[in-house]
Design an enzyme around this catalytic site. Structure first.
Site, mmCIF file in Angstrom:
data_model
loop_
_atom_site.group_PDB
_atom_site.id
_atom_site.type_symbol
_atom_site.label_atom_id
_atom_site.label_comp_id
_atom_site.label_asym_id
_atom_site.label_seq_id
_atom_site.Cartn_x
_atom_site.Cartn_y
_atom_site.Cartn_z
ATOM 1 N N HIS A 1 0.817 -1.219 0.000
ATOM 2 C CA HIS A 1 0.000 0.000 0.000
ATOM 3 C C HIS A 1 0.849 1.267 0.000
ATOM 4 O O HIS A 1 0.353 2.339 -0.318
ATOM 5 C CB HIS A 1 -0.931 -0.004 1.220
ATOM 6 C CG HIS A 1 -2.021 -1.027 1.109
ATOM 7 N ND1 HIS A 1 -3.305 -0.703 0.740
ATOM 8 C CD2 HIS A 1 -2.013 -2.372 1.279
ATOM 9 C CE1 HIS A 1 -4.039 -1.803 0.706
ATOM 10 N NE2 HIS A 1 -3.279 -2.838 1.026
ATOM 11 N N ASP B 1 3.510 9.501 -0.860
ATOM 12 C CA ASP B 1 2.340 8.715 -0.453
ATOM 13 C C ASP B 1 2.113 7.604 -1.479
ATOM 14 O O ASP B 1 2.230 7.849 -2.682
ATOM 15 C CB ASP B 1 1.104 9.628 -0.429
ATOM 16 C CG ASP B 1 0.161 9.296 0.719
ATOM 17 O OD1 ASP B 1 0.104 8.118 1.109
ATOM 18 O OD2 ASP B 1 -0.516 10.215 1.209
HETATM 19 P P1 ADQ Z 1 -3.023 6.163 4.728
HETATM 20 O O1 ADQ Z 1 -1.620 6.618 4.893
HETATM 21 O O2 ADQ Z 1 -3.797 5.989 5.978
HETATM 22 O O3 ADQ Z 1 -3.090 4.816 3.892
HETATM 23 P P2 ADQ Z 1 -4.960 7.468 2.813
HETATM 24 O O4 ADQ Z 1 -4.818 6.788 1.522
HETATM 25 O O5 ADQ Z 1 -5.185 8.934 2.674
HETATM 26 O O6 ADQ Z 1 -3.707 7.300 3.772
HETATM 27 O O7 ADQ Z 1 -6.198 6.809 3.537
HETATM 28 C C1 ADQ Z 1 -6.681 7.333 4.699
HETATM 29 C C2 ADQ Z 1 -8.134 6.901 4.901
HETATM 30 O O8 ADQ Z 1 -8.452 7.253 6.233
HETATM 31 C C3 ADQ Z 1 -9.099 7.626 3.981
HETATM 32 O O9 ADQ Z 1 -10.146 6.778 3.620
HETATM 33 C C4 ADQ Z 1 -9.592 8.789 4.833
HETATM 34 O O10 ADQ Z 1 -10.933 9.155 4.606
HETATM 35 C C5 ADQ Z 1 -9.449 8.260 6.232
HETATM 36 N N1 ADQ Z 1 -9.018 9.368 7.087
HETATM 37 C C6 ADQ Z 1 -7.856 10.035 7.049
HETATM 38 N N2 ADQ Z 1 -7.854 11.033 7.952
HETATM 39 C C7 ADQ Z 1 -9.047 10.985 8.561
HETATM 40 C C8 ADQ Z 1 -9.672 11.780 9.565
HETATM 41 N N3 ADQ Z 1 -9.058 12.824 10.101
HETATM 42 N N4 ADQ Z 1 -10.923 11.440 9.954
HETATM 43 C C9 ADQ Z 1 -11.541 10.402 9.371
HETATM 44 N N5 ADQ Z 1 -11.022 9.647 8.403
HETATM 45 C C10 ADQ Z 1 -9.802 9.931 8.008
HETATM 46 C C11 ADQ Z 1 -2.136 3.887 3.321
HETATM 47 C C12 ADQ Z 1 -1.086 4.514 2.403
HETATM 48 C C13 ADQ Z 1 -1.763 5.319 1.304
HETATM 49 C C14 ADQ Z 1 -2.746 4.432 0.537
HETATM 50 C C15 ADQ Z 1 -3.671 3.691 1.490
HETATM 51 C C16 ADQ Z 1 -4.519 2.653 0.758
HETATM 52 O O11 ADQ Z 1 -0.199 5.349 3.148
HETATM 53 O O12 ADQ Z 1 -0.802 5.848 0.402
HETATM 54 O O13 ADQ Z 1 -3.530 5.242 -0.315
HETATM 55 O O14 ADQ Z 1 -2.937 3.005 2.502
HETATM 56 O O15 ADQ Z 1 -3.737 1.798 0.001
#
Ligand code: ADQ
Length: 466
Positions: free
Chosen positions: A157, A364
């Site tokens: 991921h 990311d």
């Molecule tokens: P993350 O680093 O956690 O994931 P991201 O892809 O942005 O980053 O996913 C975060 C998820 O958590 C999103 O669905 C978002 O809505 C939710 N989220 C984030 N902040 C939040 C908040 N303050 N309140 C509620 N919900 C929140 C890891 C990798 C990424 C990759 C994903 C999936 O680091 O690059 O995209 O896995 O593969």
């Protein structure tokens, strides 16, 4: 195909259907459809008396949710140690934050062995196993050592780093050999796949064939690009519902001013201090925008026991205070910083209130917030996505204003362009992206990965872009 066996560090609770993210929903759908097991850490630590970990099992809708407790030592060495203080920073190109300890590495392999020993006796010969993320890179090799011959896939991921950074890890060659024990290894973008292939060629002397197969360590492994996505329809549905009380409160508090919204886990890879700094620069360059907008940063704390995360917490609070002190007034402050999580169903409404979605990670794997922001927009009056070129999603979301998060002035100019963008241009940028996300949702991602793993489809080396 037999049952599907998913393995990830953490797993969702069986009955938490609507609070789980898109990934959990998609994997769960596949598991329920085919029947299977989802194995992961329980999130709890407990000390074992007989050398065996505490394993719990719950069956729900055709799926066995199997969780393993870690000992405190496992948790310190595997999770807080090797996974999150060595692999996470290095894979996000932050060698200065990388803490490598051989004790942690041993803990990492030990926990992977525990996962393998727990899973192996549960397997049937035609089960297909799908392993997720950097915590579990050695799982296939541990399973193979126990005689498991099933098809096993791995999906990373987070980014795979450039070879010159990977070799900083003393066990880089062992990790590469671990990956070669999988039948399919999936990356988020072509760049991460290329980094991996480059490493295999330069360090290991192993070439891939034109279809992305590598023959290494006595095995044949298919590699490919599978950009993860979101449950687009669900997000569109949430966004179209009447505003939640949270979104209504937000809208009222804006008093007609524009909103620039950021939603992240509080992590140093997300570029939060750099972004707030850029809002300060924006106000310096364009003082007319004082009192015209609010920049809201929602960032719940994560991985609190790791020192670098306590440091980023302090840093964000400090920069937000400094920018507010310098540019705020008695009745207005530009930065709002909220250090907690928001319900998924409320997020869509918040995204829709925003004129700009500011998603500017330093690096990311994908960044799903960028995709969620796009899906939530009103096509008749959409907001603008300001997106870091270093997010995996930048390869697909071409209608965004692309920025370099290290370039403070460049970001300030991008904020101005986004705030000023005429309606027509906002529509022409957002529409193709929404269309793309409807086609490329997380269910398709899940299906295509599993079809590739079971040999029902050839692996596309170059995914299409929005
Ligand atoms: P993350 O680093 O956690 O994931 P991201 O892809 O942005 O980053 O996913 C975060 C998820 O958590 C999103 O669905 C978002 O809505 C939710 N989220 C984030 N902040 C939040 C908040 N303050 N309140 C509620 N919900 C929140 C890891 C990798 C990424 C990759 C994903 C999936 O680091 O690059 O995209 O896995 O593969």
């Amino acid at each position: 195909m037999g049952r599907l066996i998913a393995v990830s560090n953490r797993i969702p609770k069986p009955n938490e259907r609507y609070s789980a993210g898109g990934l959990s929903v998609a994997v769960r759908n596949a598991l329920e459809h085919q029947g299977g097991i989802w194995l992961g850490w329980s999130g709890e630590t407990s000390e074992s008396t007989d050398g065996e970990p505490k394993v719990s099992e719950v069956r729900w809708n055709n799926v066995d949710y199997v969780t393993i407790d870690l000992t405190q030592r496992d948790h310190d060495e595997y999770y807080n140690g090797f996974a999150n203080r060595a692999l996470w920073p290095l894979f996000h190109h932050r060698p200065g934050l990388t803490e490598f300890a051989r004790r942690d590495m041993a803990g990492y392999y030990r926990v992977n062995q525990t996962f393998a020993r727990t899973l192996a006796p549960m397997l049937r010969h035609d089960d297909v196993i799908w392993v997720h993320d950097y915590h579990l890179i050695p799982l296939a090799s541990e399973l193979r050592a126990l005689g498991v011959k099933n098809r096993i896939g791995f999906f990373l991921h987070i980014p795979w780093p450039a070879p010159e950074l990977l070799v900083i890890l003393p066990n880089h060659a062992r990790l590469a050999a671990n990956l070669a024990c999988y039948d399919l290894v999936g990356f988020q973008t072509k760049q991460f796949l290329d980094n991996f292939l480059h490493y295999m060629r330069e360090e290991m002397g192993i070439e891939s064939d034109p279809c992305g197969r590598i023959e290494a360590f006595g095995r044949s492994t298919q590699v490919g690009v599978f950009p993860i996505s979101i449950d687009t329809e669900e997000f569109i549905r949430f966004a179209k519902e009447p505003l939640s009380p949270t979104s209504r409160r937000l809208e009222k508090s804006l008093e007609g001013k524009m909103l620039a919204l950021s939603v992240d886990r509080l992590d140093y890879s997300k570029g939060i201090p750099q972004r707030i700094e850029a809002f300060g620069r924006f106000l310096e360059l364009y003082p007319d925008y004082r009192h015209q907008f609010y920049a809201l940063q929602i960032a719940p704390t994560t991985r609190e026991q790791i020192p670098e995360y306590a440091e980023i917490n302090r840093e964000v609070a400090e920069v937000a205070g400094r920018v507010n002190g310098k540019f705020g007034d008695i009745d207005w402050a530009p930065i709002r910083y909220v250090n907690r999580s928001i319900a998924r169903s409320a997020l869509a409404g918040l995204y829709r209130c925003a004129r700009i979605g500011v998603v500017t990670p330093l690096r990311d794997g994908m960044n799903l917030v960028a995709k969620e922001f796009v899906a939530a927009q009103n096509e008749e009056n959409p907001g603008v996505l300001v997106l870091s070129r270093f997010a995996g999603s930048a390869r697909e979301l071409r209608g965004a204003i692309m920025v370099n998060p290290y370039d403070t002035d460049g970001m300030a100019h991008a904020f101005k362009a986004a705030f000023d963008m005429p309606l027509e241009e906002r529509i022409s940028r957002i529409k193709p992206m929404i269309h793309y996300l409807k086609e490329h949702n997380v269910h398709r991602w899940c299906r295509e990965y599993l079809e590739a793993l079971t040999g029902q489809r050839a692996v596309a080396q170059m995914p299409s872009v929005a």
